[in-house]
Design a protein around this motif. Structure first.
Motif, short mmCIF file in Angstrom:
data_model
loop_
_atom_site.label_atom_id
_atom_site.label_comp_id
_atom_site.label_asym_id
_atom_site.label_seq_id
_atom_site.Cartn_x
_atom_site.Cartn_y
_atom_site.Cartn_z
N GLY A 42 0.78 -1.23 0.00
CA GLY A 42 0.00 0.00 0.00
C GLY A 42 0.81 1.28 0.00
N GLU A 43 2.12 1.20 -0.05
CA GLU A 43 2.94 2.41 -0.09
C GLU A 43 2.90 3.05 -1.47
OE1 GLU A 43 6.65 3.19 2.71
OE2 GLU A 43 6.99 1.47 1.40
N PHE A 44 3.09 4.36 -1.48
CA PHE A 44 3.24 5.14 -2.72
C PHE A 44 4.67 5.65 -2.72
CE2 PHE A 44 0.96 8.52 -5.52
CZ PHE A 44 2.04 8.55 -6.40
N VAL A 45 5.48 5.12 -3.63
CA VAL A 45 6.90 5.45 -3.70
C VAL A 45 7.21 6.15 -5.02
CG1 VAL A 45 9.24 4.52 -3.72
CG2 VAL A 45 7.52 3.50 -2.24
N LEU A 181 -6.63 14.55 -13.34
CA LEU A 181 -7.35 13.28 -13.34
C LEU A 181 -6.46 12.16 -12.78
CD1 LEU A 181 -9.16 13.22 -16.81
CD2 LEU A 181 -10.24 13.38 -14.57
N LEU A 182 -5.23 12.11 -13.25
CA LEU A 182 -4.30 11.07 -12.80
C LEU A 182 -4.04 11.19 -11.31
CD1 LEU A 182 -2.38 8.73 -13.31
CD2 LEU A 182 -0.65 10.39 -14.01
N GLN A 183 -3.84 12.41 -10.84
CA GLN A 183 -3.61 12.59 -9.41
C GLN A 183 -4.78 12.05 -8.59
OE1 GLN A 183 -3.00 16.83 -9.74
NE2 GLN A 183 -0.81 16.67 -9.31
N GLY A 184 -6.00 12.31 -9.07
CA GLY A 184 -7.18 11.81 -8.37
C GLY A 184 -7.26 10.29 -8.38
N ILE A 185 -6.93 9.69 -9.51
CA ILE A 185 -6.94 8.23 -9.62
C ILE A 185 -5.93 7.61 -8.66
CG2 ILE A 185 -6.35 6.30 -11.15
CD1 ILE A 185 -7.49 8.10 -13.46
N LEU A 186 -4.73 8.17 -8.61
CA LEU A 186 -3.70 7.63 -7.73
C LEU A 186 -4.08 7.80 -6.26
CD1 LEU A 186 -0.40 8.63 -9.55
CD2 LEU A 186 -1.69 6.50 -9.69
N ALA A 187 -4.72 8.91 -5.93
CA ALA A 187 -5.18 9.11 -4.56
C ALA A 187 -6.20 8.05 -4.18
CB ALA A 187 -5.77 10.51 -4.40
N GLU A 188 -7.10 7.71 -5.09
CA GLU A 188 -8.11 6.69 -4.84
C GLU A 188 -7.49 5.31 -4.70
OE1 GLU A 188 -10.58 7.31 -8.17
OE2 GLU A 188 -11.63 9.02 -7.29
N ARG A 189 -6.55 5.00 -5.61
CA ARG A 189 -5.88 3.69 -5.52
C ARG A 189 -5.14 3.57 -4.20
NH1 ARG A 189 -8.87 1.08 -8.82
NH2 ARG A 189 -10.13 2.91 -8.37
N LYS A 190 -4.46 4.64 -3.79
CA LYS A 190 -3.73 4.60 -2.53
C LYS A 190 -4.69 4.36 -1.36
CE LYS A 190 -0.79 7.28 0.55
NZ LYS A 190 -0.09 8.57 0.81
N ALA A 191 -5.83 5.03 -1.38
CA ALA A 191 -6.81 4.87 -0.31
C ALA A 191 -7.34 3.44 -0.25
CB ALA A 191 -7.97 5.85 -0.51
N GLN A 192 -7.30 2.73 -1.37
CA GLN A 192 -7.75 1.34 -1.41
C GLN A 192 -6.64 0.35 -1.06
OE1 GLN A 192 -9.48 0.89 -5.33
NE2 GLN A 192 -11.49 1.50 -4.60
N GLY A 208 2.28 15.47 -2.51
CA GLY A 208 1.28 15.39 -1.46
C GLY A 208 0.71 14.01 -1.26
N LEU A 209 0.93 13.11 -2.23
CA LEU A 209 0.38 11.76 -2.18
C LEU A 209 1.41 10.71 -1.76
CD1 LEU A 209 -1.66 11.75 -5.52
CD2 LEU A 209 -2.58 11.91 -3.20
N ALA A 210 2.65 10.91 -2.17
CA ALA A 210 3.67 9.88 -1.99
C ALA A 210 4.10 9.75 -0.53
CB ALA A 210 4.88 10.18 -2.86
#
Length: 231
Positions: A42-45, A181-192, A208-210
């Motif tokens: 679940g990490e964002f690197v 759009l991509l930033q939003g998608i990655l934020a959602e994937r990270k939350a999952q 802000g996401l990583a």
């Protein structure tokens, strides 16, 4: 219609990725020289570094598309080279060159990925809406702009609902709206709980996401910086 950014079912638990002493030679050229890195489930690197540092080579090895000259990749403690189809069904990789077939339409490219991974046909429609490819998705890929090609490649990447996502310069060719759009998608994937590894020359877009920023220089990890915990 369901939110296209949400899978119909909660994703299966992601697994840790262990990069253990990975080296890669191309003839006499050393692309990687003993990289050690552990990516938690679940990490964002973010992978950053200059051109030729070895970021793309490392992503290809993690994606099991390239064998290391030395060292190994473990997914959940299992050697990636032996995981085979089971691992690939949960893993998605977007190369810097999208590798879309020029004579297929965008719709066909996404449908093919969905069919190969057993995704529902409705997922193709959801991601067409999410990445706004409907206006051009029935034309051959060879007629697309670079940004249109990248949007289709992203739809193809996410339509399979992968648990680990590897992206190499995913903002290439994208306009500001598509980047958002991509930033939003990655934020959602990270939350999952999806594991995300992104090689980029624009780390500020994802800062802000990583969770971590790993700098690769001359085929080695030069620094590994974790985001400070919120006070």
């Amino acid at each position: 219609m369901n939110d296209p950014g949400r899978a119909s079912e909660a994703p299966a638990e992601a697994t840790a990725i262990d990069v253990r002493g990975v080296a890669r030679l191309f003839g006499a050229v050393r692309a990687l020289g003993g990289v050690r890195l552990r990516i938690e489930p679940g990490e964002f690197v973010l992978l950053v570094g200059p051109n030729g540092a070895g970021k793309s080579t490392l992503l290809r090895i993690i994606a099991t598309l390239l064998r290391p000259t030395a060292g190994q990749i473990l997914y959940g403690g299992k050697d990636a080279a032996e995981a085979g189809r089971e691992l690939r069904s949960r893993l998605a990789y977007l190369a810097h060159r999208t590798q879309l077939h020029a004579d297929l339409s965008g719709r066909e490219a996404v449908e093919l990925a969905a069919a190969l991974h057993g995704a529902e046909p409705s997922a193709v429609e959801r991601w067409a809406d999410r990445l706004r490819i409907r206006p051009f998705q029935d034309r051959p890929v060879r007629t697309y702009s670079r940004g249109q090609t990248q949007r289709v490649a992203l739809a193809r990447t996410f339509v399979t609902d992968p648990r680990s996502v590897l992206l190499d310069e995913p903002t290439t060719g994208l306009d500001p709206d598509a980047v958002t759009l991509l930033q939003g998608i990655l934020a959602e994937r990270k939350a999952q709980g999806v594991t995300l590894v992104v090689a980029t020359h624009d780390p500020h877009l994802f800062a802000g996401l990583a969770d971590r920023t790993v700098r690769i220089e001359a085929g080695r990890v030069a620094s590994d910086t974790r985001k400070a915990a919120a006070s």
